[in-house]
Design a protein around this motif. Structure first.
Motif, mmCIF file in Angstrom:
data_model
loop_
_atom_site.group_PDB
_atom_site.id
_atom_site.type_symbol
_atom_site.label_atom_id
_atom_site.label_comp_id
_atom_site.label_asym_id
_atom_site.label_seq_id
_atom_site.Cartn_x
_atom_site.Cartn_y
_atom_site.Cartn_z
ATOM 1 N N ILE A 155 0.859 -1.182 0.000
ATOM 2 C CA ILE A 155 0.000 0.000 0.000
ATOM 3 C C ILE A 155 0.897 1.234 0.000
ATOM 4 C CG2 ILE A 155 -1.691 1.304 1.330
ATOM 5 C CD1 ILE A 155 -1.547 -2.345 1.955
ATOM 6 N N ILE A 156 0.794 2.027 -1.055
ATOM 7 C CA ILE A 156 1.634 3.220 -1.190
ATOM 8 C C ILE A 156 0.809 4.438 -0.780
ATOM 9 C CG2 ILE A 156 3.127 4.550 -2.710
ATOM 10 C CD1 ILE A 156 3.941 1.603 -2.403
ATOM 11 N N THR A 157 1.272 5.146 0.238
ATOM 12 C CA THR A 157 0.508 6.271 0.768
ATOM 13 C C THR A 157 0.774 7.550 -0.024
ATOM 14 O OG1 THR A 157 2.233 6.833 2.374
ATOM 15 C CG2 THR A 157 0.540 5.281 3.075
ATOM 16 N N LYS A 158 -0.125 8.504 0.158
ATOM 17 C CA LYS A 158 0.036 9.810 -0.479
ATOM 18 C C LYS A 158 1.153 10.582 0.192
ATOM 19 C CE LYS A 158 -4.869 10.257 -1.680
ATOM 20 N NZ LYS A 158 -6.124 11.011 -1.435
ATOM 21 N N LYS A 159 1.700 11.518 -0.546
ATOM 22 C CA LYS A 159 2.720 12.407 -0.016
ATOM 23 C C LYS A 159 2.257 13.850 -0.210
ATOM 24 C CE LYS A 159 5.264 8.816 0.724
ATOM 25 N NZ LYS A 159 4.166 7.875 0.483
ATOM 26 N N GLY A 160 2.427 14.665 0.810
ATOM 27 C CA GLY A 160 2.032 16.063 0.668
ATOM 28 C C GLY A 160 2.889 16.777 -0.356
ATOM 29 N N VAL A 161 2.274 17.415 -1.343
ATOM 30 C CA VAL A 161 3.034 18.081 -2.403
ATOM 31 C C VAL A 161 2.577 19.519 -2.624
ATOM 32 C CG1 VAL A 161 3.600 15.964 -3.628
ATOM 33 C CG2 VAL A 161 1.456 17.131 -4.142
ATOM 34 N N ARG A 162 1.574 19.985 -1.877
ATOM 35 C CA ARG A 162 1.064 21.344 -2.085
ATOM 36 C C ARG A 162 1.430 22.234 -0.902
ATOM 37 N NH1 ARG A 162 -5.135 20.142 -4.182
ATOM 38 N NH2 ARG A 162 -4.587 18.783 -5.924
ATOM 39 N N ASN A 163 1.473 23.542 -1.164
ATOM 40 C CA ASN A 163 1.727 24.488 -0.084
ATOM 41 C C ASN A 163 0.601 24.461 0.940
ATOM 42 O OD1 ASN A 163 4.088 25.238 -1.301
ATOM 43 N ND2 ASN A 163 3.225 27.053 -2.289
ATOM 44 N N PHE A 164 -0.639 24.346 0.426
ATOM 45 C CA PHE A 164 -1.788 24.223 1.328
ATOM 46 C C PHE A 164 -2.924 23.533 0.590
ATOM 47 C CE2 PHE A 164 -5.950 25.642 2.759
ATOM 48 C CZ PHE A 164 -5.897 25.264 4.095
ATOM 49 N N ALA A 165 -3.508 22.540 1.226
ATOM 50 C CA ALA A 165 -4.701 21.882 0.697
ATOM 51 C C ALA A 165 -5.427 21.234 1.860
ATOM 52 C CB ALA A 165 -4.334 20.834 -0.354
ATOM 53 N N LEU A 166 -6.745 21.377 1.861
ATOM 54 C CA LEU A 166 -7.562 20.803 2.917
ATOM 55 C C LEU A 166 -8.777 20.141 2.294
ATOM 56 C CD1 LEU A 166 -8.329 20.410 5.920
ATOM 57 C CD2 LEU A 166 -9.482 22.634 5.801
ATOM 58 N N ASN A 167 -9.003 18.887 2.660
ATOM 59 C CA ASN A 167 -10.202 18.173 2.228
ATOM 60 C C ASN A 167 -10.936 17.650 3.446
ATOM 61 O OD1 ASN A 167 -11.324 15.157 1.695
ATOM 62 N ND2 ASN A 167 -11.763 16.470 -0.063
ATOM 63 N N VAL A 168 -12.241 17.877 3.483
ATOM 64 C CA VAL A 168 -13.096 17.284 4.505
ATOM 65 C C VAL A 168 -14.186 16.507 3.782
ATOM 66 C CG1 VAL A 168 -12.631 18.945 6.332
ATOM 67 C CG2 VAL A 168 -14.413 19.429 4.670
ATOM 68 N N ASN A 169 -14.526 15.330 4.301
ATOM 69 C CA ASN A 169 -15.510 14.500 3.633
ATOM 70 C C ASN A 169 -16.314 13.710 4.646
ATOM 71 O OD1 ASN A 169 -14.150 11.614 3.832
ATOM 72 N ND2 ASN A 169 -12.519 13.051 3.239
#
Length: 651
Positions: A155-169
């Protein structure tokens, strides 16, 4: 060809995880054959060019499946993966005839501590922070050691690549099923951070069985409550050095009895350093910590009594050198200290140290031929178990876009501390006994495959043969003496077990927004035999011979402010018979043949996009309202059609 080489070079400059985020969509082929994978060779390879057949569940597949955890995702997407249940509804996986303890599950290349019914706790692996999943079927012990006899799921996890990003779900469904998620990315020039938080819950609910069941049935399906926190921080002072730290906490509570709910916890942490001193050399050093605990919470006394804890501390060193012509030498070593506390083993605590060293050479002979060979040595301190495992893979490309692969691999599984030292009264049915003299389970895997990509289409076919020696399982229960109240169920080594199978997949993607995939798997298990040459009962319910999964969706952006994705997923599993005791509390009553019928389940989903920030989803799971007549241990735990409503907001 030059673009493929360029992608490979770029990939070689990066850590061995998170590849999908490096490449913009414009570089992706119609069937995602430009996906970079690492599991089959531990070095970055384009999916189209890897010498080891690798299945990929892409980020797009994960998004469309809308699964909560790994268990939900695998059974929806991959044929040949099947889940059954124990009396206490712990989940057991069968992958192409191999039980879960012979399939190694990794997260970014790291092992997971703990087990439930010989499998990892699948609810630990939520989909919120997963980029993609790589699956290699067949023996992979030459690279990954014990437990990789039947394959590897990485399982390959995501890596943070943006200066700012927020997701709520959030998502809601019947039985008070609720799912909430948050993902926060923060970054600057030299560092980035990704934090994910998940909260899932579903209530217990009752199901109705037919009038005359002939084996154990489930009358109550148990829900749970889950919290999951994960954080990953990366720092790159320059182009040659990258340091990544991670930490996580997982908590799950399941209530089978109101007075004493069960609790499961996991604490994870790790630090990885990657250094590229020259253009052709890569060195990585990683430390990983994982602690998985089980406890019973007594509501009246408010005592949380722990009865299980598995703690693993491991260190890994990996070196890659690329020669002229693209040939790659890889070498590495691992050390792991394994601690087990279990009130059901003799002495309650056991420890073991494990050491390994391996080497692999990837030889690109020319544009048509590639050979990869590897050799690994493993040593386990408890009773001084050791093993040498080889593998050899060949890839031949007679024409462009056609790959033919042939491979042999030896797999092995060292007996676990539980299998050697267990002494457990299993609900008054029998006493499960460990066997300190167990031999390692050894498998021999031969596989042949071909894949062809043409325009919007991709076709893959494969076949394999697995022969397993000294298969570790529980034998037939027996009474040690005339005064025994309960029979004993010992662990032992079985012979003459083999699995033959084949798979075929066809998928297509068109410019009108339609994507489709159809996959079929055939699995034929030949049961192991005891020393007298008699077939014995399978430790778990055997694999169904035929399984199929399908997916089709249409995605269209009507305007700048509105888009729509409609998808239909289905899975089919054929019938299977299993031999089970008439009465587990009185084995003298003999054995019945239990027929588990075939079934098919479908899921219809609609996702609406409002602008670039908001998504609203509606889904009907179990579209045709299938309900088993009897809720046996190898049937889908569904009580009919389920409406799911979700919303996701990007900031």
């Amino acid at each position: 060809m030059r673009s493929s080489i360029l992608i490979t070079v770029i990939a070689s400059l990066l850590p061995l995880t998170g590849w999908a985020e490096v490449f913009p969509d414009s570089l992706a082929a119609p069937i995602e054959m430009e996906q970079v994978v690492v599991t089959g060779t531990r070095t970055p390879k384009l999916l189209a060019n890897t010498p080891v057949l690798t299945k990929v569940i892409s980020a797009d597949d994960i998004r469309k499946a809308d699964a909560t955890n790994l268990h939900d995702l695998l059974q929806q997407v991959i044929p040949g993966v099947e889940f059954s249940y124990a009396m206490n509804q712990q989940v057991h996986m069968n992958l192409s005839g191999f039980a879960g303890q012979s399939v190694l599950i990794l997260v970014d290349g790291e092992r997971l501590a703990g087990e439930t019914m010989d499998d990892v706790d699948f609810t630990r692996i939520g989909m919120q922070n997963i980029d993609h999943i790589e699956i290699v079927k067949g023996a992979a012990s030459a690279l990954y050691g014990s437990n990789a006899a039947g394959g590897v799921i990485n399982i390959i996890t995501k890596k943070g690549v943006r200066n700012f990003a927020l997701n709520v779900n959030a998502r809601w469904s019947k039985h008070n099923e609720q799912r909430y998620g948050l993902a926060l990315q923060l970054g600057k020039k030299q560092w980035n951070n990704l934090l994910t938080v998940n909260r899932n819950s579903v209530d217990n609910y009752n199901v109705t069985n037919g009038l005359h069941p002939i084996t154990r049935v489930i009358s109550t399906i148990y829900g749970d409550k889950v919290w999951d926190f994960k954080d990953q921080l990366s720092y790159s002072p320059n182009e040659k050095i990258k340091i990544t730290g991670r930490a996580g906490y997982f908590f799950r509570q399941m209530t089978r009895t109101e007075e004493v709910p069960e609790r499961y916890r996991d604490f994870t942490g790790g630090l990885r350093g990657e250094w590229k001193p020259t253009e052709n050399d890569e060195l990585s050093l990683a430390y990983s910590f994982d602690q998985y605990d089980k406890s019973d919470y007594q509501r009246i006394t408010r005592l949380d009594i722990r009865d299980y804890s598995n703690v693993q501390n491991s260190v890994r060193l990996l070196y890659n050198h690329t020669f002229s012509g693209g040939n790659v030498l890889s070498a590495g070593t691992d050390f792991m200290h394994d601690y087990l506390f279990n009130t059901n083993i003799e002495g309650h605590t056991r420890t073991q140290d494990a050491f390994d060293a391996f080497a692999q050479y990837d030889w690109n002979i020319n544009k048509q031929w590639e050979i990869v060979g590897a050799l690994r040595y493993d040593y386990f301190s408890d009773r001084h178990v050791s093993r040498l495992t080889p593998k050899l893979n060949l890839r031949y490309q007679p024409i462009r876009n056609l790959n033919i692969r042939l491979g042999y691999g030896m797999g092995f599984r060292a007996p676990t501390l539980k299998e050697k030292y267990y002494n457990f009264d299993m609900a008054g049915i029998w006493i499960v006994e460990g066997n300190p003299n167990l031999k390692p389970e050894v498998s021999h895997n031969i596989n042949l495959s071909a894949d062809y990509t043409k325009g919007h289409y991709n076709f893959t076919v494969s076949g394999y043969y697995n022969k397993i020696d000294n298969k570790i399982a529980t034998g037939a229960p027996f009474y040690k003496s005339a005064t025994d109240i309960m029979p004993h169920l010992p662990y032992l080594n079985l012979q003459n077990y083999n699995v033959i199978g084949a798979e075929a997949t066809v998928q297509g993607r068109w410019s009108n927004g339609i994507t489709a995939r159809l996959a079929y798997a055939y699995t034929d298990e030949h049961l192991p035999k005891n020393k007298a040459g008699e077939s014995v009962n399978n430790q778990y319910i055997p694999a169904r011979k035929h399984s199929m999964t399908g997916h089709i969706d249409w995605d269209h952006q009507f305007s700048q402010h509105y888009g729509l994705d409609i998808s239909l997923d289905g899975r089919f599993l054929s019938a299977v018979d299993n031999y089970e005791f008439v009465d587990y509390y009185d084995i003298s009553k003999g054995i019945n043949t239990i027929h588990y019928p075939a079934y098919a389940l479908f899921k219809l989903a609609l996702v609406q996009r409002f602008g670039k920030k908001i998504k609203v989803s509606l889904a009907l799971d179990n579209l045709f309202n299938y309900k088993p007549e009897y809720y046996y241990l190898n049937c889908p735990l569904t009580d009919g059609t389920k409406l799911m409503v979700g919303v996701s907001v990007d900031i």
